[in-house]
Design an enzyme around this catalytic site. Structure first.
Site, PDB file in Angstrom:
ATOM      1  N   ASP A 279      25.814  38.966  33.651  1.00 23.74           N
ATOM      2  CA  ASP A 279      27.360  39.119  33.550  1.00 23.74           C
ATOM      3  C   ASP A 279      28.338  37.434  33.381  1.00 23.74           C
ATOM      4  O   ASP A 279      27.609  36.896  33.885  1.00 23.74           O
ATOM      5  CB  ASP A 279      28.171  39.678  34.762  1.00 23.74           C
ATOM      6  CG  ASP A 279      29.496  40.675  34.240  1.00 23.74           C
ATOM      7  OD1 ASP A 279      29.806  40.010  32.997  1.00 23.74           O
ATOM      8  OD2 ASP A 279      30.575  42.094  34.673  1.00 23.74           O
TER       9      ASP A 279
HETATM   10  C1  BGC Z   1      33.267  42.107  31.915  1.00 20.55           C
HETATM   11  C2  BGC Z   1      32.010  42.339  31.361  1.00 20.55           C
HETATM   12  C3  BGC Z   1      32.135  41.497  29.817  1.00 20.55           C
HETATM   13  C4  BGC Z   1      31.947  40.084  30.406  1.00 20.55           C
HETATM   14  C5  BGC Z   1      32.251  39.401  28.711  1.00 20.55           C
HETATM   15  C6  BGC Z   1      32.927  40.220  32.134  1.00 20.55           C
HETATM   16  O1  BGC Z   1      33.726  39.384  32.518  1.00 20.55           O
HETATM   17  O2  BGC Z   1      32.813  41.761  32.928  1.00 20.55           O
HETATM   18  O3  BGC Z   1      31.909  43.324  31.312  1.00 20.55           O
HETATM   19  O4  BGC Z   1      30.688  41.722  28.503  1.00 20.55           O
HETATM   20  O5  BGC Z   1      33.188  39.679  30.833  1.00 20.55           O
HETATM   21  O6  BGC Z   1      33.229  39.380  28.969  1.00 20.55           O
END
Ligand code: BGC
Length: 753
Positions: A279
């Protein structure tokens, strides 16, 4: 260990080639012939990887482990390896430039990408329509390609454990089986278009409170029975190409560096062949992260450096920049990681690039976005997801021929609240608010009036003074009193229900309970419409409410969907994918949330959602699986037909379970027949029943259809930590079929030999 997961034939090629590279690096130095096998579209992905990997220098390999930007992996141009261009999801394609925080801000200055805003995950789950979810996945993938991207960051299959989780709207509710079926459908739709999905967030990402620091303590059985099955289904049934590791710690270790999670469970137990992506900003080490089985770190490059340097990022607890080439090479040199590990990471990324077709058919973009077909999917999802929770004296549907006026009231009436906040919030070209949809459908013969009633909490301080509040409330009562029907649309919005923080209370935002009470007092024909992703407290008014609809966050077509249900153009068929408790204190996670000293103990274990309410006899306000229709349905002739007995670990090929469902009403409609299994003879403690099958069936008035359910071993099994396996104990189970977890219409014994 790692290479053993590849095809045996590719294994020997890789080992041989790897040693060649290590010894003299000759192959990697050679010019690549035009007919190199890895360029051959006709060869299987594993063969192509086996040919390409030895042609790479160690530096090239190390470069591939971290992003080259905010939403792009690193290309290796010399070898024709493309960057994987990503876009956020899952409810449509979201802007990819800048962090989610930046792109969310209205004044961000970041180029705004406008795409179809599909209903929220919980809304799609409420349709229980796997075919539709697969079509949604396909539509989203088509938009991804049209915009020149390759990967969509979704679906989200984390379980709704706590009613206050800020991201409940993104997931598919409280049940692992339902979440798994939805996730599999979405992934099949996306991958079928050659677009790469990312199944997230692995694992036990069930609260936003201190999301980078919170340590979820979950026992092995609970993990396997509740928090992992949707991931397992996606790997085993949809062969998902990528999985995103979660921000949180699980049992003391950050998910991105948890070998038990990423290697032992995901890659070995489930047989995952794709790559794990972090993530955004969730890595904290180089060697432990790589050795745990994390393959691609995101984001990377200059945007990552700039973002990481901000005080806000540091304060939030993000970590990043650990899998950069220099760090990877240094750890390799120090002997803290092996070249085999690096090869495995790179092979996995390459495999997906080949398997998805990206290597051979890059997506140049330029296609159409938000086509009529894509909009139709969004509308169907929003319509089928609406759950009719109450309909006293058949107030609904509204008979357009008999009424002259409708008052549409509330802070969510005139504004389209399409989704929750955060990285999933899509910018649509247009969005239909409830008021727009109702006006359009009502036509010129019905007078549609509007009153705000109460400002949305936190949106406009000018609406928050005692005088303005009193004035708005009076206007709302007066407007309601003058109309034949009042529709009051309440709920939250993307700044109250969002990624990165939890909702503070299950109560509706300030003043909304009072608004409902005032409107109901002024007009006995009041329809309350809930526009939220999380369960909300309704005890103050629910007894007096004649009609209640849950529209979740319905995406850009939400207003049209609502109007079609209100006027009976569509018959409600949504069923709750989550129990709605009377109050937060009734929820099984109450007392075990948000945790203490950054540690949250999942002490309720497997008793999540209806597993808890139904086993412990705690009455929810509305049970899991519940939803009314303008028709009525009758269940009969439940039959359990065996043709073969269940043996060991083989699939049980029985002729399944059959039941007849008949539409006994006067309107066409759809019913979702649900199958639960009750294990009355287990040696261990088990929930009173668990969902193991469902079928959505469309029925004309008077029509009967036979619905079939196939049950496999998983339907009868629990996870045994002692045996490290699923166990189905022979004996008599009970098959239950019904219209909700608390409306079991038919039961039959099933003998498992
Ligand atoms: C989120 C993800 C997301 C990623 C990219 C993170 O903060 O938890 O779900 O895909 O950011 O934006």
């Amino acid at each position: 260990m790692r290479t053993a997961r590849l095809h045996p034939c590719s294994l020997s090629i890789i080992l041989l080639a790897t040693s060649l590279v290590s010894i003299n690096g000759l192959l990697a130095q050679e010019a690549v012939p035009a007919n190199a096998p890895y360029k051959d579209v006709g060869l299987p992905a594993d063969r192509r990887v086996a040919d390409l990997l030895p042609r790479m220098t160690i530096e090239e390999k190390a470069t591939m482990l971290s992003g080259s930007g905010w939403m792009e992996s690193a290309p290796i141009e010399r070898l024709g390896i493309p960057a994987i261009k990503m876009a956020d999801g899952p409810m449509g394609v979201r802007s990819w430039a800048g962090s989610s925080a930046i792109t969310n801000s209205v004044n961000s200055g970041v180029a705004k990408v406008q795409t179809t805003s599909f209903p929220s995950g919980v809304d799609m789950a409420a349709t229980w329509d796997t075919d539709l979810v697969q079509r949604e996945g396909r539509a989203i993938a088509q938009e991804v390609k049209a915009l020149g991207r390759d990967m969509i960051l979704g679906p989200t299959v984390n379980i709704n454990r706590v009613p206050l989780w800020g991201r409940n709207f993104e997931g598919y509710g409280e049940d692992p089986y339902l979440s798994g079926r939805m996730g599999v459908a979405y992934i099949k739709g996306v991958q079928g278009e050659g677009v790469i999905p990312s199944l997230k967030h692995f694992a036990a990402n069930n609260e936003e409170f201190q999301r980078h620091r919170i340590d979820a303590h979950v026992d092995e059985r609970t993990l396997h029975e509740i928090y992992l099955p949707a991931f397992e289904a996606a790997v085993r049934q949809a062969h998902v190409w990528t999985v995103m590791s979660a921000y949180n710690l699980l049992n003391g270790v950050h998910c991105a560096e948890s070998a038990p999670l990423l290697t032992d469970i995901l890659k070995k137990e489930f047989g995952f062949k794709g790559f794990v992506i972090s993530d955004w900003g969730s890595t904290y080490s180089t060697a432990p992260t790589m050795n745990a089985g994390m393959d691609l770190e995101m984001p990377g490059g200059a945007p990552m450096q700039a973002w990481l340097a901000t005080g806000q990022t540091q304060a939030a607890g993000n970590g990043a920049g650990w899998l950069t080439a220099d760090k990877v090479l240094a750890e390799l040199k120090a002997g803290n990681i092996t070249e085999a590990t690096l090869n495995d990471n790179v092979s996995r990324i390459l495999r997906v690039i080949f398997e998805s077709g990206l290597f051979d058919h890059p997506h140049p973009g330029g296609g159409e976005v938000d086509t009529p077909e894509q909009r139709a999917v969004a509308l169907q999802g929003a319509t089928e997801g609406i759950v009719l929770l109450k309909n006293t004296d058949s107030l609904l549907p509204i008979d357009a021929g008999r009424i002259h006026s409708i008052a549409v009231i509330g802070p969510n009436a005139a504004v389209a609240r399409t989704g929750g906040g955060g990285s999933s919030l899509v910018r649509p070209k247009y969005a239909i608010a409830p008021l727009d949809g109702i006006k359009e459908r009502a036509g010129s013969k019905i007078d549609v009036t509007y009153a705000l009633g109460v400002g949305m909490q936190g949106e406009d301080p000018a609406q928050d003074t005692p005088e303005t509040r009193a004035k708005l409330l009076k206007e709302a009562s007066d407007t309601a009193a003058k109309a034949d029907v009042a529709v009051v649309v309440v709920g939250r919005y993307s700044k109250l229900e969002a990624e990165s923080f939890d909702v503070k209370t299950m109560d509706l935002p300030a003043g909304q309970d009072e608004l409902i009470e005032a409107v109901e007092k002024a007009n006995p024909h009041t329809v309350v419409v809930l526009n939220t992703g999380d369960p909300v407290t309704m005890t103050k008014w629910i007894d007096k409410t004649p009609a209640l609809l849950d529209i979740w966050y319905g995406g850009q077509e939400g207003g049209h969907a609502l109007a079609s249900i209100l006027f009976g153009d569509a018959n409600p068929s949504g069923k709750l994918p989550v129990s709605l408790p009377k109050k937060f204190e009734d929820s099984p996670a109450y007392g075990h949330y948000p945790g203490e000293n950054l540690k949250v103990d999942y002490a309720e274990g497997i008793y999540v959602g209806y597993r808890y309410y139904d086993t412990r006899n705690v009455e929810p306000l509305f049970p899991f699986g519940f939803g009314l229709s303008y028709a009525t349905f009758e269940y009969s002739d439940l039959r359990v037909v065996h043709t073969r007995t269940f043996e060991g670990t083989a699939h049980w090929d029985g002729d399944h379970v059959q039941v007849k469902v008949r539409n006994t009403g006067t309107r066409a409609g759809a019913e979702v027949a649900q199958l639960y299994i009750h294990d009355g003879h287990s040696k261990i403690d088990r929930p009173v029943h668990e969902l193991k099958g469902f079928q959505r069936v469309e029925l004309k008035p008077g029509e009967t259809k036979t619905v079939q359910f196939a049950l496999d071993r998983a339907a009868f099994s629990y996870w045994s930590p002692e045996q490290k396996d699923w166990v189905a104990e022979p004996g008599t189970f009970e098959v239950q079929v019904g219209a909700s977890s608390r409306d079991i219409r038919l039961r039959a014994p099933l003998e498992l030999k």
